[in-house]
Design a protein around this motif. Structure first.
Motif, PDB file in Angstrom:
ATOM      1  N   ASP A  86      37.611  45.610  33.894  1.00  0.00           N
ATOM      2  CA  ASP A  86      37.928  45.198  34.874  1.00  0.00           C
ATOM      3  C   ASP A  86      39.766  45.097  34.972  1.00  0.00           C
ATOM      4  O   ASP A  86      39.930  44.448  34.204  1.00  0.00           O
ATOM      5  N   THR A  87      40.408  45.806  35.836  1.00  0.00           N
ATOM      6  CA  THR A  87      41.805  45.948  35.720  1.00  0.00           C
ATOM      7  C   THR A  87      42.453  44.861  36.528  1.00  0.00           C
ATOM      8  O   THR A  87      43.696  44.744  36.297  1.00  0.00           O
ATOM      9  N   ARG A  88      41.554  44.089  37.115  1.00  0.00           N
ATOM     10  CA  ARG A  88      42.324  42.830  37.915  1.00  0.00           C
ATOM     11  C   ARG A  88      42.838  41.817  36.848  1.00  0.00           C
ATOM     12  O   ARG A  88      42.093  41.781  35.596  1.00  0.00           O
ATOM     13  N   VAL A  89      43.573  41.041  37.251  1.00  0.00           N
ATOM     14  CA  VAL A  89      44.164  39.849  36.501  1.00  0.00           C
ATOM     15  C   VAL A  89      43.730  38.633  36.598  1.00  0.00           C
ATOM     16  O   VAL A  89      43.748  38.329  37.741  1.00  0.00           O
ATOM     17  N   SER A  90      43.139  37.949  35.626  1.00  0.00           N
ATOM     18  CA  SER A  90      42.493  36.517  35.785  1.00  0.00           C
ATOM     19  C   SER A  90      43.718  35.935  36.032  1.00  0.00           C
ATOM     20  O   SER A  90      44.740  35.689  35.245  1.00  0.00           O
ATOM     21  N   VAL A  91      43.398  34.884  36.820  1.00  0.00           N
ATOM     22  CA  VAL A  91      44.796  33.725  37.130  1.00  0.00           C
ATOM     23  C   VAL A  91      44.121  32.507  37.015  1.00  0.00           C
ATOM     24  O   VAL A  91      43.061  32.004  37.572  1.00  0.00           O
ATOM     25  N   PRO A  92      44.717  31.491  36.035  1.00  0.00           N
ATOM     26  CA  PRO A  92      44.325  30.254  35.967  1.00  0.00           C
ATOM     27  C   PRO A  92      44.586  29.493  37.253  1.00  0.00           C
ATOM     28  O   PRO A  92      45.775  29.471  37.762  1.00  0.00           O
ATOM     29  N   VAL A  93      43.501  28.709  37.621  1.00  0.00           N
ATOM     30  CA  VAL A  93      43.764  27.483  38.680  1.00  0.00           C
ATOM     31  C   VAL A  93      43.315  26.274  38.395  1.00  0.00           C
ATOM     32  O   VAL A  93      42.110  26.345  37.286  1.00  0.00           O
ATOM     33  N   ASP A  94      43.744  25.325  38.779  1.00  0.00           N
ATOM     34  CA  ASP A  94      43.509  23.970  38.300  1.00  0.00           C
ATOM     35  C   ASP A  94      43.386  23.144  39.831  1.00  0.00           C
ATOM     36  O   ASP A  94      44.377  22.837  40.607  1.00  0.00           O
ATOM     37  N   PHE A  95      42.018  22.712  39.953  1.00  0.00           N
ATOM     38  CA  PHE A  95      41.863  21.865  41.024  1.00  0.00           C
ATOM     39  C   PHE A  95      41.201  20.660  40.697  1.00  0.00           C
ATOM     40  O   PHE A  95      40.536  20.721  39.424  1.00  0.00           O
TER      41      PHE A  95
END
Length: 175
Positions: free
Chosen positions: A126-135
């Motif tokens: 997967d070439t998409r970039v994981s983005v950290p999210v904080d909820f």
């Protein structure tokens, strides 16, 4: 940030080069190790790590996929500014991995590890970039309900929202 142990396991403990790190942005004890499979072009890859010889703290890791002309990198959050400043002072394009290939900067350790494992194995990834999210728990529940109402997964909802935010940002910059 990835650990020395995780990186060594990624390269199967195969080290092909090592030297003192040539820049000062990571301090006087910075050392770099490389692991290259010896293949140029299709099937080729290399891994690099920059770390402290005193504390073993990792400052930077990268993986180059020569088959697909892709390069991924992680720089410790507390070292990014110093790295960028030194690149500017040295008049170095800090985004260029080689020739016309730019680094894709990653923020999620698991994203780096999954890409690196696939590159080493010669597999698609997967070439998409994981983005950290904080909820907060309340926000998470709200967003999960919205995703359910739209008959989509939570990840699809977050991806849709991020794409919309990026598009809006690009539009605002174009105006």
């Amino acid at each position: 940030m990835i650990t020395m142990k995780e990186w060594m396991e990624l390269v199967d403990y195969k080290i092909t080069e090592g030297s003192e790190y040539g820049w000062s942005c990571y301090g006087p004890n910075a050392y770099t190790l490389d692991s290259w499979n010896g293949v140029h072009g299709t099937g080729g890859y290399s891994f690099s790590i920059v770390f402290s010889t005193k504390t073993q703290k990792v400052y930077e890791v990268s993986v180059c996929d020569y088959t697909n002309d892709r390069a991924y990198r992680m720089i410790a959050e507390n070292k990014r500014k110093k790295h960028d400043e030194e690149a500017f002072l040295r008049n170095v394009n800090l985004n260029e991995a080689w020739d016309d290939v730019n680094y894709v900067d990653l923020d999620v350790v698991d994203d780096f590890i999954q890409k690196a494992l696939a590159i080493r194995a010669g597999e698609d990834y997967d070439t998409r970039v994981s983005v950290p999210v904080d909820f907060t728990d309340e926000e998470l529940l709200t967003y999960m309900k919205i995703a359910h109402d739209r008959d989509m997964t939570f990840n699809q909802l977050v991806e849709e929202a991020l794409k919309a935010a990026i598009d809006e940002h690009r539009q605002n910059q174009a105006d």
